[in-house]
Motif scaffolding. Structure first.
Motif, PDB file in Angstrom:
ATOM      1  N   UNK A  38       0.838  -1.199   0.000  1.00  0.00           N
ATOM      2  CA  UNK A  38       0.000   0.000   0.000  1.00  0.00           C
ATOM      3  C   UNK A  38       0.873   1.250   0.000  1.00  0.00           C
ATOM      4  N   UNK A  39       0.359   2.273  -0.623  1.00  0.00           N
ATOM      5  CA  UNK A  39       1.033   3.573  -0.631  1.00  0.00           C
ATOM      6  C   UNK A  39       0.158   4.566   0.116  1.00  0.00           C
ATOM      7  N   UNK A  40       0.779   5.613   0.639  1.00  0.00           N
ATOM      8  CA  UNK A  40       0.042   6.625   1.389  1.00  0.00           C
ATOM      9  C   UNK A  40       0.332   7.987   0.796  1.00  0.00           C
ATOM     10  N   UNK A  41      -0.686   8.800   0.713  1.00  0.00           N
ATOM     11  CA  UNK A  41      -0.540  10.194   0.321  1.00  0.00           C
ATOM     12  C   UNK A  41      -0.672  11.010   1.596  1.00  0.00           C
ATOM     13  N   UNK A  42       0.402  11.722   1.947  1.00  0.00           N
ATOM     14  CA  UNK A  42       0.394  12.552   3.146  1.00  0.00           C
ATOM     15  C   UNK A  42       0.318  14.002   2.709  1.00  0.00           C
ATOM     16  N   UNK A  43      -0.702  14.684   3.154  1.00  0.00           N
ATOM     17  CA  UNK A  43      -0.927  16.075   2.779  1.00  0.00           C
ATOM     18  C   UNK A  43      -0.757  16.942   4.015  1.00  0.00           C
ATOM     19  N   UNK A  44       0.176  17.889   3.953  1.00  0.00           N
ATOM     20  CA  UNK A  44       0.413  18.808   5.066  1.00  0.00           C
ATOM     21  C   UNK A  44       0.012  20.216   4.627  1.00  0.00           C
ATOM     22  N   UNK A  45      -0.844  20.850   5.411  1.00  0.00           N
ATOM     23  CA  UNK A  45      -1.313  22.202   5.122  1.00  0.00           C
ATOM     24  C   UNK A  45      -0.884  23.105   6.276  1.00  0.00           C
ATOM     25  N   UNK A  46      -0.181  24.192   5.949  1.00  0.00           N
ATOM     26  CA  UNK A  46       0.279  25.144   6.956  1.00  0.00           C
ATOM     27  C   UNK A  46      -0.491  26.444   6.780  1.00  0.00           C
ATOM     28  N   UNK A  47      -1.091  26.910   7.883  1.00  0.00           N
ATOM     29  CA  UNK A  47      -1.880  28.148   7.849  1.00  0.00           C
ATOM     30  C   UNK A  47      -1.550  28.998   9.068  1.00  0.00           C
ATOM     31  N   UNK A  48      -1.808  30.296   8.935  1.00  0.00           N
ATOM     32  CA  UNK A  48      -1.678  31.205  10.069  1.00  0.00           C
ATOM     33  C   UNK A  48      -2.993  31.218  10.839  1.00  0.00           C
ATOM     34  N   UNK A  49      -2.906  31.108  12.166  1.00  0.00           N
ATOM     35  CA  UNK A  49      -4.079  31.183  13.027  1.00  0.00           C
ATOM     36  C   UNK A  49      -3.835  32.249  14.091  1.00  0.00           C
ATOM     37  N   UNK A  50      -4.892  32.993  14.417  1.00  0.00           N
ATOM     38  CA  UNK A  50      -4.797  34.019  15.452  1.00  0.00           C
ATOM     39  C   UNK A  50      -4.732  33.373  16.830  1.00  0.00           C
ATOM     40  N   UNK A  51      -4.005  34.028  17.753  1.00  0.00           N
ATOM     41  CA  UNK A  51      -3.881  33.526  19.113  1.00  0.00           C
ATOM     42  C   UNK A  51      -5.223  33.550  19.825  1.00  0.00           C
ATOM     43  N   UNK A  52      -5.997  34.630  19.648  1.00  0.00           N
ATOM     44  CA  UNK A  52      -7.314  34.725  20.271  1.00  0.00           C
ATOM     45  C   UNK A  52      -8.203  35.643  19.440  1.00  0.00           C
ATOM     46  N   UNK A  53      -9.462  35.751  19.823  1.00  0.00           N
ATOM     47  CA  UNK A  53     -10.436  36.524  19.053  1.00  0.00           C
ATOM     48  C   UNK A  53     -10.101  38.010  19.058  1.00  0.00           C
ATOM     49  N   UNK A  54      -9.592  38.528  20.154  1.00  0.00           N
ATOM     50  CA  UNK A  54      -9.271  39.953  20.228  1.00  0.00           C
ATOM     51  C   UNK A  54      -8.209  40.305  19.187  1.00  0.00           C
ATOM     52  N   UNK A  55      -7.173  39.481  19.092  1.00  0.00           N
ATOM     53  CA  UNK A  55      -6.117  39.744  18.107  1.00  0.00           C
ATOM     54  C   UNK A  55      -6.624  39.609  16.680  1.00  0.00           C
ATOM     55  N   UNK A  56      -7.622  38.749  16.473  1.00  0.00           N
ATOM     56  CA  UNK A  56      -8.161  38.559  15.132  1.00  0.00           C
ATOM     57  C   UNK A  56      -8.777  39.847  14.607  1.00  0.00           C
ATOM     58  N   UNK A  57      -9.432  40.611  15.472  1.00  0.00           N
ATOM     59  CA  UNK A  57     -10.131  41.807  15.020  1.00  0.00           C
ATOM     60  C   UNK A  57      -9.341  43.098  15.250  1.00  0.00           C
ATOM     61  N   UNK A  58      -8.318  43.071  16.089  1.00  0.00           N
ATOM     62  CA  UNK A  58      -7.657  44.320  16.435  1.00  0.00           C
ATOM     63  C   UNK A  58      -6.164  44.346  16.097  1.00  0.00           C
ATOM     64  N   UNK A  59      -5.685  43.407  15.306  1.00  0.00           N
ATOM     65  CA  UNK A  59      -4.300  43.522  14.830  1.00  0.00           C
ATOM     66  C   UNK A  59      -4.278  44.539  13.711  1.00  0.00           C
ATOM     67  N   UNK A  60      -3.137  45.118  13.395  1.00  0.00           N
ATOM     68  CA  UNK A  60      -3.077  46.183  12.395  1.00  0.00           C
ATOM     69  C   UNK A  60      -3.645  45.813  11.025  1.00  0.00           C
ATOM     70  N   UNK A  61      -3.600  44.565  10.611  1.00  0.00           N
ATOM     71  CA  UNK A  61      -4.059  44.213   9.266  1.00  0.00           C
ATOM     72  C   UNK A  61      -5.576  44.162   9.177  1.00  0.00           C
ATOM     73  N   UNK A  62      -6.306  44.126  10.286  1.00  0.00           N
ATOM     74  CA  UNK A  62      -7.757  44.013  10.203  1.00  0.00           C
ATOM     75  C   UNK A  62      -8.434  45.345  10.010  1.00  0.00           C
TER      76      UNK A  62
END
Length: 146
Positions: free
Chosen positions: A122-146
């Protein structure tokens, strides 16, 4: 937030340039220009350093079946070279299961292929996805890029 501040500063600078009613329009214009440049600098720094986020990698593993099966339990994955030079990639064609007639392929965008010889059938396909996630909800809405 910084985008809104930048837009307000820009409207204020244009308004001061057009209007002649304000006494200290040169000073106010200078302050607005400094605030505009500071906001733009913070936006550029945020896009470079990703404030308030961390990288999270998720991996998924899927058992795949080869398209071709030779006598003696030999399984071969088929591939196709796409592109040339530094942009040359290999796209592998496989079936999701040995009973399936559906043929799938790996995508060629930023794919790293590792070839391993294995006594397993058998062969396996391993898929790795790297994404940026916010530390908490406050940072999600109040960091400079938002």
């Amino acid at each position: 937030m910084l985008i809104i501040i930048s837009l307000l500063c820009l409207v204020g600078i244009i308004g001061l340039a057009v209007s002649t009613k304000f006494k200290h329009r040169l000073g106010i214009g200078a302050v607005l220009t400094i605030v505009l440049l500071l906001a733009q600098t913070l936006l550029l720094l945020d896009t470079h350093t990703h404030w308030g986020t961390n990288l999270q990698t998720t991996q998924s593993q899927q058992t795949i079946a080869s398209l071709v099966s030779f006598p003696g339990d030999n399984q071969v994955l088929a591939y196709r070279n796409v592109g040339s030079g530094k942009t040359r990639k290999q796209i592998y064609i496989y079936k999701p299961s040995s009973r399936s007639n559906k043929k799938l392929m790996t995508y060629a965008d930023k794919v790293t292929i590792l070839l391993e010889r294995s006594p397993q059938a058998t062969a396996h396909r391993i898929k790795a996805v790297t994404r940026y996630h916010y530390h908490n909800t406050w940072l999600k809405y109040y960091t400079p890029a938002s």
